[in-house]
Every structure is written in structure tokens, then in C-alpha cells.
Write a protein that holds these residues in place. Structure first.
Motif, short mmCIF file in Angstrom:
data_model
loop_
_atom_site.label_atom_id
_atom_site.label_comp_id
_atom_site.label_asym_id
_atom_site.label_seq_id
_atom_site.Cartn_x
_atom_site.Cartn_y
_atom_site.Cartn_z
N UNK A 133 0.85 -1.19 0.00
CA UNK A 133 0.00 0.00 0.00
C UNK A 133 0.89 1.24 0.00
N UNK A 134 0.31 2.37 -0.37
CA UNK A 134 1.08 3.60 -0.56
C UNK A 134 1.90 3.99 0.67
N UNK A 135 1.31 3.97 1.84
CA UNK A 135 2.01 4.41 3.05
C UNK A 135 2.49 3.26 3.92
N UNK A 136 2.41 2.05 3.40
CA UNK A 136 2.79 0.87 4.17
C UNK A 136 4.30 0.80 4.37
N UNK A 137 4.70 0.38 5.57
CA UNK A 137 6.12 0.17 5.84
C UNK A 137 6.53 -1.20 5.34
N UNK A 138 7.47 -1.28 4.42
CA UNK A 138 7.90 -2.59 3.89
C UNK A 138 8.61 -3.41 4.96
N UNK A 139 8.60 -4.72 4.78
CA UNK A 139 9.35 -5.61 5.66
C UNK A 139 10.69 -5.89 4.98
#
Length: 343
Positions: free
Chosen positions: A312-318
Motif C-alpha cells: 500500500x502507498x504508506x505501508x512500511x515494507x518488511x
């Protein structure tokens, strides 16, 4: 395959330094070269002598430089117009890439190296130029690919991606995104352990000032900024780049470095390229099939691309999970992240 790859990578380079750089030039006038032998003075009063020009684009030049009182070369000067995008790069380096901050991050995360160039000097020259000075960081991946005349092995691409993810994790943690990942902005310094640098922060964007992520708004920025073949769909739409933008761009680069192809390789109109990216974002298997052709699709590529296209646009990647996938794939290939890059 080699001939097709050479033509493809040359086309990408032409598009990046020609038509696409022209769009960047709207923000900065064409840079007139300075004569070799001329001296510039940084903000601390140190003088630097231009030894030879290394490269030139519409908006910036690179020079090998030395201190007049020293025989030591091994420094590179980036020159741009005073009010051009190089100011954005200087601002990023001063705000988010201080050597002490990078060193602290390296220790905290138990890394052996982090490929962010250290700016050792900057300043203005006459009324027209701004410059940044860096220690030598080797050779651009673009240059290496053009000399190799063939796609990079899966092993090398996975090693590169792992190291670039380290850099992206750092800059993302400092509220910035790179927004222009390409072979031109990756440098490699060979040695006992290959050092991979991510450079070229002229498009760096602060996506989370004060810890609050910017909102997704199309047409809030100039559309199609960056190297159009590799930028994210967000950038095509004029939305501010976010963390997923960088990770998706890296995925496009990985595919191109290894297969020499992207479904939009032959297209030159940014909107046409954006349309193709939209289509394949929703069908990662088709994207991989187009690039790998009759060859078996790399499971590591499939895992990485599936994950980053779903962000998602503002999601923090793992980042740890993404890196683990690349590392595990390298082990299966009988290699490791720590080994020198074998082009």
C-alpha cells in the motif's frame, strides 16, 4: 541475446540521458562544462582542482578532482546549476546522510558496509554553479553493463539488490525516498568485498516529515519524473514517491539487469509506459513471463516482485523479509551476499 541486450541497455541510457533528462532540465538549466585545471573553493575554504571530466548529462557533470597541495586524487566533483536539482541532493545529504548517522546505523544493524556516498565538501562557484565532492566510489553499473555486453547473472543481480535494500532501509528510516533508481545511480567499488553504492539523490523526497506520511494525491507533482523506464506508477501519475515506489523501481531494474527486457522497453512515450506498468502491476506472473521468455522464472524474482507490487502507498515494507528471500536464493545458487561481484 547479447545483441538484443546491448541495444536495449543503450536505448535505456539514451532515454535516460536524452528525452528524460530533458524533462529534468525544466528544473535546471543546461550545465556548461568548466575547463580542466580550474579550481573551485568549498565552504570550508579548501580548494579543489578539476583534473578531468568523467561524464556529462543535461543537468550535471562529474569531474575527477584533487587538492592542489596534495597528490591524492580519488575524489569526484559533481557540478550542477546553482538552483538546479543538485541543491535537493545537497539538502538530503546534509539532513539525512551525515557520516556519523550512517556509521551509527551500520553499528546498530550489524552491517559490514552501507553504500551511501559521503559528501566531504560542497560550495558555489561563480554565480552559476553548485558542486558536491565525494571520495571515489568506483564505476557506475551502467558503464559495467555496457562493457559486459550481456545480461547480468541472477547471482550478481540478487547481490546488488540485497545491498541496495540496505541503503533504502536506511534512507526510508530517515523519512526520505530515492525516487530514481537505475544503473546510472548505482556505483561499484571492487575489492575483497564489492562495495555497492546508491547515488544520485537529486530526486530524493521527504515522504514522512515529522513522522507523518504524505497523502496520496495524483498530479500533486510533475508526472513521469526520474528515469521513465524504471520509476514507479506513483511517479508516472504525479503522486509523491513513497517507500513502495523505490522497492518497485528496484524490481524493474532487477528484471532489466538480468533479462535485458521490460514489456515497455520499446516505448518512448511516458504515458504509454505508465499504461503498461499499470497492466503488469496487477499481473506479476505475466510480467515475469514477458521478461524471462522461455527460460524458467527465478523464484527469488517472483517472491520479491509479488511482495512489493502488493504494498500500500504508506505501508512500511518488511525489509528483513525481502532481504532474507534474496539471501536464501543466493545460498541455493551456491553464493552469498558477502562474496565479490563476479561480472
Amino acid at each position: 541475446v547479447q545483441k538484443d541486450f546491448v541495444e536495449s541497455i543503450t536505448a535505456q541510457h539514451t532515454l535516460a540521458t536524452g528525452k528524460n533528462k530533458g524533462r529534468k532540465a525544466k528544473h535546471a538549466s543546461f550545465v556548461e562544462p568548466l575547463p580542466e585545471g580550474e579550481e573551485v573553493t568549498d565552504t570550508t575554504g579548501k580548494k579543489w582542482k578539476l583534473i578531468r571530466q568523467l561524464s556529462q548529462s543535461a543537468t550535471e557533470l562529474l569531474y575527477e578532482v584533487s587538492r592542489p597541495s596534495s597528490k591524492e586524487l580519488n575524489h569526484t566533483l559533481k557540478l550542477g546549476t546553482k538552483d538546479g536539482r543538485i541543491f535537493n541532493e545537497q539538502n538530503f545529504l546534509q539532513r539525512a546522510a551525515k557520516p556519523a548517522s550512517v556509521e551509527k546505523w551500520v553499528k546498530q544493524n550489524k552491517l559490514d558496509f552501507l553504500g551511501i556516498p559521503s559528501c566531504v565538501g560542497f560550495g558555489l562557484h561563480t554565480d552559476s554553479y553548485r558542486f558536491l565532492i565525494f571520495p571515489s566510489i568506483g564505476e557506475s553499473l551502467q558503464s559495467i553493463i555496457e562493457k559486459e555486453n550481456q545480461p547480468l547473472s541472477e547471482e550478481v543481480v540478487l547481490q546488488l539488490a540485497y545491498r541496495i535494500l540496505d541503503v533504502l532501509h536506511y534512507i526510508h528510516s530517515n523519512e526520505y525516498v530515492h525516487a530514481d533508481i537505475s544503473a546510472e545511480n548505482v556505483y561499484i567499488k571492487q575489492g575483497q568485498r564489492s562495495q555497492v553504492y546508491l547515488v544520485g539523490y537529486c530526486h530524493a523526497f521527504r515522504y514522512g516529515p515529522g513522522g507523518k506520511h504524505v497523502e496520496y494525491r495524483e498530479a500533486s507533482r510533475t508526472p513521469h519524473e526520474g528515469t521513465v523506464q524504471f520509476i514507479s506508477l506513483d511517479a508516472h501519475k504525479g503522486a509523491a514517491p513513497s517507500r513502495r515506489s523505490d522497492l518497485q523501481s528496484l524490481g524493474y531494474c532487477m528484471l532489466h539487469w538480468h533479462t535485458g527486457l521490460l514489456p515497455w522497453t520499446e516505448l518512448t512515450q511516458p504515458q504509454q509506459i505508465a499504461t503498461e506498468k499499470q497492466r503488469y502491476m496487477e499481473d506479476v506472473p505475466a510480467l515475469l513471463s514477458q521478461c524471462f521468455g522461455r527460460r524458467s522464472v527465478s523464484r527469488a524474482f517472483q517472491t520479491y516482485l509479488t511482495a512489493v507490487m502488493a504494498l500500500q502507498y504508506s505501508e512500511q515494507p518488511n525489509y528483513s523479509t525481502l532481504k532474507a528471500g534474496l539471501s536464501d536464493a543466493l545460498v541455493q545458487l551456491g553464493a552469498s551476499v558477502e562474496e565479490p561481484l563476479n561480472f
